[in-house]
Design an enzyme around this catalytic site. Structure first.
Site, PDB file in Angstrom:
ATOM      1  N   GLU A  47      -2.946  -4.585  -3.178  1.00  0.00           N
ATOM      2  CA  GLU A  47      -3.422  -5.440  -4.271  1.00  0.00           C
ATOM      3  C   GLU A  47      -3.381  -4.685  -5.592  1.00  0.00           C
ATOM      4  OE1 GLU A  47      -4.742  -4.680  -1.344  1.00  0.00           O
ATOM      5  OE2 GLU A  47      -6.475  -5.961  -0.929  1.00  0.00           O
ATOM      6  N   TYR A  91      -5.612  11.814   1.563  1.00  0.00           N
ATOM      7  CA  TYR A  91      -5.912  10.422   1.910  1.00  0.00           C
ATOM      8  C   TYR A  91      -6.580   9.583   0.812  1.00  0.00           C
ATOM      9  CZ  TYR A  91      -4.799  11.499   6.826  1.00  0.00           C
ATOM     10  OH  TYR A  91      -4.175  11.853   7.998  1.00  0.00           O
ATOM     11  N   GLU A 110       0.347   5.254   0.635  1.00  0.00           N
ATOM     12  CA  GLU A 110      -0.579   6.307   1.081  1.00  0.00           C
ATOM     13  C   GLU A 110      -0.154   7.677   0.551  1.00  0.00           C
ATOM     14  OE1 GLU A 110      -2.154   4.137   5.153  1.00  0.00           O
ATOM     15  OE2 GLU A 110      -0.830   5.875   5.353  1.00  0.00           O
ATOM     16  N   ASN A 111      -1.039   8.653   0.765  1.00  0.00           N
ATOM     17  CA  ASN A 111      -0.774  10.011   0.299  1.00  0.00           C
ATOM     18  C   ASN A 111      -1.382  10.974   1.311  1.00  0.00           C
ATOM     19  OD1 ASN A 111      -1.494  12.562  -1.449  1.00  0.00           O
ATOM     20  ND2 ASN A 111       0.010  11.405  -2.612  1.00  0.00           N
ATOM     21  N   ALA A 112      -0.779  12.152   1.439  1.00  0.00           N
ATOM     22  CA  ALA A 112      -1.300  13.155   2.373  1.00  0.00           C
ATOM     23  C   ALA A 112      -2.743  13.524   2.024  1.00  0.00           C
ATOM     24  CB  ALA A 112      -0.416  14.390   2.350  1.00  0.00           C
ATOM     25  N   CYS A 165      -4.067   0.703  -2.543  1.00  0.00           N
ATOM     26  CA  CYS A 165      -3.936  -0.551  -1.807  1.00  0.00           C
ATOM     27  C   CYS A 165      -2.829  -1.432  -2.397  1.00  0.00           C
ATOM     28  CB  CYS A 165      -5.243  -1.320  -1.844  1.00  0.00           C
ATOM     29  SG  CYS A 165      -6.631  -0.483  -1.055  1.00  0.00           S
ATOM     30  N   CYS A 204     -10.240  -4.795   0.522  1.00  0.00           N
ATOM     31  CA  CYS A 204     -11.358  -3.856   0.626  1.00  0.00           C
ATOM     32  C   CYS A 204     -12.319  -4.074  -0.551  1.00  0.00           C
ATOM     33  CB  CYS A 204     -10.828  -2.420   0.642  1.00  0.00           C
ATOM     34  SG  CYS A 204     -10.294  -1.787  -0.956  1.00  0.00           S
ATOM     35  N   CYS A 254     -10.863  -3.306  -4.062  1.00  0.00           N
ATOM     36  CA  CYS A 254      -9.898  -4.314  -4.514  1.00  0.00           C
ATOM     37  C   CYS A 254     -10.599  -5.611  -4.906  1.00  0.00           C
ATOM     38  CB  CYS A 254      -8.848  -4.570  -3.449  1.00  0.00           C
ATOM     39  SG  CYS A 254      -7.643  -3.219  -3.352  1.00  0.00           S
ATOM     40  N   ASN A 289       0.843  -1.194   0.000  1.00  0.00           N
ATOM     41  CA  ASN A 289       0.000   0.000   0.000  1.00  0.00           C
ATOM     42  C   ASN A 289       0.880   1.246   0.000  1.00  0.00           C
ATOM     43  OD1 ASN A 289       0.593  -0.840   2.715  1.00  0.00           O
ATOM     44  ND2 ASN A 289      -0.975   0.545   3.520  1.00  0.00           N
TER      45      ASN A 289
END
Ligand code: ZN
Length: 129
Positions: free
Chosen positions: A60, A53, A49-51, A58, A87, A90, A47
């Site tokens: 996958e 959100y 992430e980014n600021a 993910c 999730c 995905c 995964n």
């Protein structure tokens, strides 16, 4: 060098190792994924992430997008191992990519399910025609 494909538990161990490389500074929830292609290759994802959100991706999806970028096609994927339950979004990807089986951890258990079991009555390209 062995030519035997990894077992599902070996594939999950690859996903576990990949999870250490996740970029998850906001949630600290590190997820790894390992995709076994029909030609025996294993493609890993984590995964990211980014600021902002919602822009996070993910494990996958990073693994499957990487597999496509490297020349694989939907239907080429025998198994996908994930360190956590996939999730909803995905699950749609796993369906679209024609994955045969999905191995994942959930509540301390290791489960193996098909994309259809994970996402019944799913939407696909046939619905667009
Ligand atoms: Zn997801």
């Amino acid at each position: 060098m062995s030519t035997a494909p990894p077992t599902d538990l070996e594939l999950l161990a690859v996903a576990d190792a990949a999870a250490a490389r996740a970029y998850a500074p906001y949630s600290s929830f590190h997820v790894g994924c390992a995709v076994l292609a029909r030609d025996g290759r294993v493609i890993e994802g984590v995964n990211v992430e980014n600021a902002a959100y919602p822009l996070g991706v993910c494990a996958e999806r990073t693994a499957l997008a990487r597999a496509i970028a490297e020349g694989h096609h939907p239907g080429d994927f025998v198994a996908v191992a994930i360190t956590a339950s996939p999730c909803g979004g995905c699950r749609q990807w796993l369906h679209e990519m024609g994955v045969e089986r999905v191995v994942f951890r959930n509540g301390g258990r290791v489960l193996t399910m098909t994309p259809d079991e994970l996402l019944p009555e799913s939407f696909d390209s046939a619905d667009l025609q």
